[in-house]
Enzyme design. Structure first.
Site, PDB file in Angstrom:
ATOM      1  N   ARG A   1      35.070  44.478  51.987  1.00 27.49           N
ATOM      2  CA  ARG A   1      35.849  44.189  50.784  1.00 27.49           C
ATOM      3  C   ARG A   1      37.342  44.179  51.119  1.00 27.49           C
ATOM      4  O   ARG A   1      38.100  43.336  50.650  1.00 27.49           O
ATOM      5  CB  ARG A   1      35.518  45.274  49.760  1.00 27.49           C
ATOM      6  CG  ARG A   1      36.221  45.123  48.451  1.00 27.49           C
ATOM      7  CD  ARG A   1      35.604  46.041  47.409  1.00 27.49           C
ATOM      8  NE  ARG A   1      36.420  46.000  46.214  1.00 27.49           N
ATOM      9  CZ  ARG A   1      37.222  46.993  45.825  1.00 27.49           C
ATOM     10  NH1 ARG A   1      37.312  48.093  46.529  1.00 27.49           N
ATOM     11  NH2 ARG A   1      37.932  46.871  44.722  1.00 27.49           N
TER      12      ARG A   1
ATOM     13  N   ILE B   1      36.700  43.114  41.278  1.00 28.49           N
ATOM     14  CA  ILE B   1      37.665  44.212  41.203  1.00 28.49           C
ATOM     15  C   ILE B   1      38.522  44.143  42.463  1.00 28.49           C
ATOM     16  O   ILE B   1      38.010  44.148  43.583  1.00 28.49           O
ATOM     17  CB  ILE B   1      36.935  45.563  41.091  1.00 28.49           C
ATOM     18  CG1 ILE B   1      36.148  45.589  39.774  1.00 28.49           C
ATOM     19  CG2 ILE B   1      37.935  46.717  41.162  1.00 28.49           C
ATOM     20  CD1 ILE B   1      35.172  46.731  39.661  1.00 28.49           C
TER      21      ILE B   1
ATOM     22  N   HIS C   1      41.829  40.404  29.473  1.00 22.48           N
ATOM     23  CA  HIS C   1      40.532  41.049  29.223  1.00 22.48           C
ATOM     24  C   HIS C   1      40.094  40.802  27.784  1.00 22.48           C
ATOM     25  O   HIS C   1      40.876  41.035  26.853  1.00 22.48           O
ATOM     26  CB  HIS C   1      40.637  42.555  29.497  1.00 22.48           C
ATOM     27  CG  HIS C   1      39.331  43.250  29.320  1.00 22.48           C
ATOM     28  ND1 HIS C   1      38.348  43.227  30.282  1.00 22.48           N
ATOM     29  CD2 HIS C   1      38.825  43.950  28.282  1.00 22.48           C
ATOM     30  CE1 HIS C   1      37.291  43.886  29.841  1.00 22.48           C
ATOM     31  NE2 HIS C   1      37.560  44.345  28.630  1.00 22.48           N
TER      32      HIS C   1
ATOM     33  N   ASP D   1      46.348  47.956  37.604  1.00 23.62           N
ATOM     34  CA  ASP D   1      46.559  49.082  38.518  1.00 23.62           C
ATOM     35  C   ASP D   1      45.235  49.339  39.240  1.00 23.62           C
ATOM     36  O   ASP D   1      44.340  48.493  39.192  1.00 23.62           O
ATOM     37  CB  ASP D   1      47.134  50.303  37.779  1.00 23.62           C
ATOM     38  CG  ASP D   1      46.159  50.900  36.780  1.00 23.62           C
ATOM     39  OD1 ASP D   1      44.975  50.473  36.770  1.00 23.62           O
ATOM     40  OD2 ASP D   1      46.569  51.792  36.013  1.00 23.62           O
TER      41      ASP D   1
HETATM   42  C1  GRF Z   1      38.355  35.237  29.334  1.00 21.86           C
HETATM   43  O1  GRF Z   1      37.806  35.529  28.081  1.00 21.86           O
HETATM   44  C2  GRF Z   1      38.976  36.455  29.965  1.00 21.86           C
HETATM   45  O2  GRF Z   1      39.471  37.379  29.044  1.00 21.86           O
HETATM   46  C3  GRF Z   1      37.821  37.059  30.706  1.00 21.86           C
HETATM   47  O3  GRF Z   1      37.092  35.966  31.184  1.00 21.86           O
HETATM   48  C4  GRF Z   1      37.291  34.834  30.349  1.00 21.86           C
HETATM   49  C5  GRF Z   1      37.736  33.709  31.222  1.00 21.86           C
HETATM   50  O4  GRF Z   1      37.603  32.473  30.578  1.00 21.86           O
HETATM   51  N1  GRF Z   1      38.270  37.997  31.708  1.00 21.86           N
HETATM   52  P1  GRF Z   1      38.128  31.139  31.279  1.00 21.86           P
HETATM   53  O5  GRF Z   1      37.519  31.089  32.667  1.00 21.86           O
HETATM   54  O6  GRF Z   1      39.616  31.201  31.307  1.00 21.86           O
HETATM   55  O7  GRF Z   1      37.612  30.023  30.409  1.00 21.86           O
END
Ligand code: GRF
Length: 204
Positions: free
Chosen positions: A65, A92, A109, A141
């Site tokens: 990783r 991650i 997110h 972070d």
């Molecule tokens: C979004 O809803 C983001 O918050 C999450 O994954 C999705 C990505 O969508 N982490 P896209 O690939 O930008 O259409």
């Protein structure tokens, strides 16, 4: 000023596209200088169609990783980014990557953090039965979905929502949220005090 933005993706890339559009029409004072994916995905094809610099760095091609994160870090660093945006990047990131871009690395997110961390945030919120959910942009972070929150936008959960309909509505929010946050960061208007973010007014 034109900020240099690198976007990390794994999926459909709709947020990358929304950000690219916002850069092109001047809402964001920047340009996407590279799109980096960890797998073949629609977003990578869209980046190609838009003639954006794009590359695939697959974890399975590296022995660990950390080795993968090191290559990823070097590829991103070589683009001299002002901002690194994880938008639907389903990995991650290791400290070796995160520490290299302190203050420049943000994640999108699909929940109102700190509720519903993790890879199934939309489903988890729906199953829990919350009445309001949304999206969060935060600094990255070394804890998952934990860094200081820059901005959040809410949406109500409807009785007939499925994971798909709710996620679509969240994405529609994100397509405005992400460009807004990128603009604030590129304008140097995001101030961090402990873990609280303050937005400075625009200088006249
Ligand atoms: C979004 O809803 C983001 O918050 C999450 O994954 C999705 C990505 O969508 N982490 P896209 O690939 O930008 O259409």
């Amino acid at each position: 000023m034109t900020g240099r933005i690198v976007v990390l993706i794994s999926g459909s890339g709709s947020n990358m596209e929304a950000l690219a559009d916002a850069c092109l029409d001047g809402r964001v004072p920047g340009a996407i200088v590279a799109v980096v994916a960890d797998r073949e995905c629609i977003g990578l094809k869209l980046a190609e169609q838009r003639e954006l610099d794009h590359l695939l760095v697959r974890p399975k091609n590296y022995e660990s990783r950390d080795a993968w994160n090191e290559v990823l870090r070097d590829e991103v660093a070589s683009r001299e980014p002002d901002l690194v945006v994880s938008a639907g990047f389903m990995r991650i990131l290791a400290p070796i990557f995160v520490d290299a871009f302190e203050g420049k690395l943000i994640n999108l997110h699909p929940s109102l953090l700190p509720s519903f961390k993790g890879a199934h945030a939309v489903r988890d919120a729906l199953e829990f039965g919350v009445k309001v959910t949304g999206s969060t942009v935060h600094f990255v972070d070394n804890d998952v979905d934990h860094g200081p929150i820059i901005m959040q936008k809410p949406t109500p959960v409807r009785d007939d929502d499925t994971e798909e309909t709710l996620h679509e509505r969240i994405k529609a929010l994100e397509h405005r949220l992400l460009p807004e946050v990128c603009t604030l960061l590129l304008e140097g208007r995001v101030e961090l005090v402990d873990r609280r973010v303050r937005i400075k007014p625009r200088e006249r």
